[in-house]
Design a protein around this motif. Structure first.
Motif, mmCIF file in Angstrom:
data_model
loop_
_atom_site.group_PDB
_atom_site.id
_atom_site.type_symbol
_atom_site.label_atom_id
_atom_site.label_comp_id
_atom_site.label_asym_id
_atom_site.label_seq_id
_atom_site.Cartn_x
_atom_site.Cartn_y
_atom_site.Cartn_z
ATOM 1 N N LYS A 119 0.853 -4.022 0.925
ATOM 2 C CA LYS A 119 1.951 -3.079 1.091
ATOM 3 C C LYS A 119 1.380 -1.745 1.573
ATOM 4 C CE LYS A 119 4.553 -6.169 -1.061
ATOM 5 N NZ LYS A 119 3.927 -7.391 -0.596
ATOM 6 N N GLY A 120 2.115 -1.067 2.432
ATOM 7 C CA GLY A 120 1.654 0.231 2.916
ATOM 8 C C GLY A 120 0.942 0.168 4.254
ATOM 9 N N CYS A 121 0.836 -1.033 4.823
ATOM 10 C CA CYS A 121 0.227 -1.170 6.142
ATOM 11 C C CYS A 121 1.329 -1.340 7.170
ATOM 12 C CB CYS A 121 -0.690 -2.393 6.199
ATOM 13 S SG CYS A 121 -2.252 -2.135 5.393
ATOM 14 N N GLN A 122 1.139 -0.689 8.303
ATOM 15 C CA GLN A 122 2.109 -0.787 9.387
ATOM 16 C C GLN A 122 2.103 -2.207 9.954
ATOM 17 O OE1 GLN A 122 1.180 1.910 12.529
ATOM 18 N NE2 GLN A 122 3.208 1.793 13.432
ATOM 19 N N GLU B 26 -18.050 8.561 5.905
ATOM 20 C CA GLU B 26 -19.313 8.735 6.629
ATOM 21 C C GLU B 26 -19.234 8.187 8.050
ATOM 22 O OE1 GLU B 26 -23.142 7.869 4.656
ATOM 23 O OE2 GLU B 26 -21.976 7.858 2.798
ATOM 24 N N ILE B 27 -18.509 7.077 8.232
ATOM 25 C CA ILE B 27 -18.391 6.553 9.601
ATOM 26 C C ILE B 27 -17.251 7.241 10.354
ATOM 27 C CG2 ILE B 27 -19.503 4.321 9.148
ATOM 28 C CD1 ILE B 27 -16.838 2.982 8.965
ATOM 29 N N GLY B 28 -16.516 8.117 9.654
ATOM 30 C CA GLY B 28 -15.464 8.899 10.298
ATOM 31 C C GLY B 28 -14.207 8.106 10.573
ATOM 32 N N LEU B 29 -14.066 6.992 9.878
ATOM 33 C CA LEU B 29 -12.953 6.096 10.164
ATOM 34 C C LEU B 29 -11.592 6.730 9.914
ATOM 35 C CD1 LEU B 29 -12.270 3.308 11.172
ATOM 36 C CD2 LEU B 29 -12.566 2.425 8.867
ATOM 37 N N LYS B 30 -11.423 7.301 8.727
ATOM 38 C CA LYS B 30 -10.105 7.839 8.360
ATOM 39 C C LYS B 30 -9.606 8.889 9.353
ATOM 40 C CE LYS B 30 -9.775 7.706 3.707
ATOM 41 N NZ LYS B 30 -9.878 8.299 2.383
ATOM 42 N N PRO C 67 -2.142 8.463 11.183
ATOM 43 C CA PRO C 67 -1.790 8.622 9.759
ATOM 44 C C PRO C 67 -1.309 7.314 9.112
ATOM 45 C CG PRO C 67 -0.940 10.459 11.021
ATOM 46 C CD PRO C 67 -1.512 9.486 12.013
ATOM 47 N N THR C 68 -0.547 6.511 9.857
ATOM 48 C CA THR C 68 -0.061 5.253 9.259
ATOM 49 C C THR C 68 -1.209 4.264 9.034
ATOM 50 O OG1 THR C 68 0.575 4.528 11.465
ATOM 51 C CG2 THR C 68 2.342 5.321 10.043
ATOM 52 N N ARG C 69 -2.171 4.222 9.981
ATOM 53 C CA ARG C 69 -3.333 3.337 9.798
ATOM 54 C C ARG C 69 -4.229 3.840 8.670
ATOM 55 N NH1 ARG C 69 -4.238 1.593 15.517
ATOM 56 N NH2 ARG C 69 -3.265 -0.452 15.564
ATOM 57 N N ALA C 70 -4.373 5.161 8.569
ATOM 58 C CA ALA C 70 -5.191 5.737 7.494
ATOM 59 C C ALA C 70 -4.577 5.397 6.137
ATOM 60 C CB ALA C 70 -5.315 7.250 7.670
ATOM 61 N N GLY D 102 -2.760 2.783 5.579
ATOM 62 C CA GLY D 102 -3.011 1.354 5.446
ATOM 63 C C GLY D 102 -4.411 1.084 4.921
ATOM 64 N N LEU D 103 -5.377 1.855 5.417
ATOM 65 C CA LEU D 103 -6.767 1.729 4.966
ATOM 66 C C LEU D 103 -6.871 1.992 3.463
ATOM 67 C CD1 LEU D 103 -9.891 1.659 5.367
ATOM 68 C CD2 LEU D 103 -9.742 4.047 6.018
ATOM 69 N N VAL D 104 -6.222 3.053 3.020
ATOM 70 C CA VAL D 104 -6.212 3.394 1.594
ATOM 71 C C VAL D 104 -5.563 2.253 0.794
ATOM 72 C CG1 VAL D 104 -5.278 5.009 -0.128
ATOM 73 C CG2 VAL D 104 -6.284 5.881 1.991
ATOM 74 N N SER D 105 -4.477 1.706 1.319
ATOM 75 C CA SER D 105 -3.796 0.587 0.645
ATOM 76 C C SER D 105 -4.691 -0.644 0.564
ATOM 77 C CB SER D 105 -2.510 0.206 1.391
ATOM 78 O OG SER D 105 -1.609 1.282 1.384
#
Length: 140
Positions: free
Chosen positions: A49-52, A106-110, A115-118, A120-123
């Motif tokens: 839940k929370g992913c686009q 560290e890899i700068g992903l977020k 914002p919606t993918r970020a 999703g990453l947290v989810s």
């Protein structure tokens, strides 16, 4: 290999690329190597839940280690979950629960995700840790 060692390996790999286009291409490649979830586990219950986009994750205990499989209908998202699974699969639930996830920063992903993918990453991280909590309870 410990979660920390795998995370350091991922950070090293990402630091080899000079720009984000190369990093996105690498994430897409990682997505292709993802241990794919069995069709029978592609259910509503396994959707994060929370992913686009749709992301399915399944967890199974093999001995005292948690093994994750996953899939996504979007190639970048598939790469993101592949990175997380590489770091957390085949590890003890307690180690997953206690794991630091600062390697993502560290890899700068977020900061390079929408914002919606970020979100999703947290989810995704939250869901993998919830699986670990559930299986840790079973082990105790």
């Amino acid at each position: 290999m410990s979660i920390k060692e795998i995370q350091e390996e991922i950070v090293d790999e990402f630091s080899m690329f000079e720009d984000w286009m190369q990093r996105y291409e690498y994430m897409i490649e990682l997505g292709k190597s993802l241990p794919i979830i069995k069709e029978e586990y592609k259910t509503e219950d396994n959707i994060i839940k929370g992913c686009q986009s749709k992301v399915w994750v399944h967890a199974e205990l093999e001995g005292d280690k948690l093994v994750f499989t996953a899939d996504s209908d979007a190639i970048i998202t598939k790469g993101i979950i592949a990175i997380l699974i590489r770091a957390f699969s085949n590890q003890k639930p307690k180690d997953i629960i206690d794991a630091d996830t600062s390697f993502i920063d560290e890899i700068g992903l977020k900061e390079h995700l929408s914002p919606t993918r970020a979100n999703g990453l947290v989810s995704m991280i939250k869901q993998l840790k919830l699986y670990a909590v559930a299986y840790q309870t079973q082990l105790n």
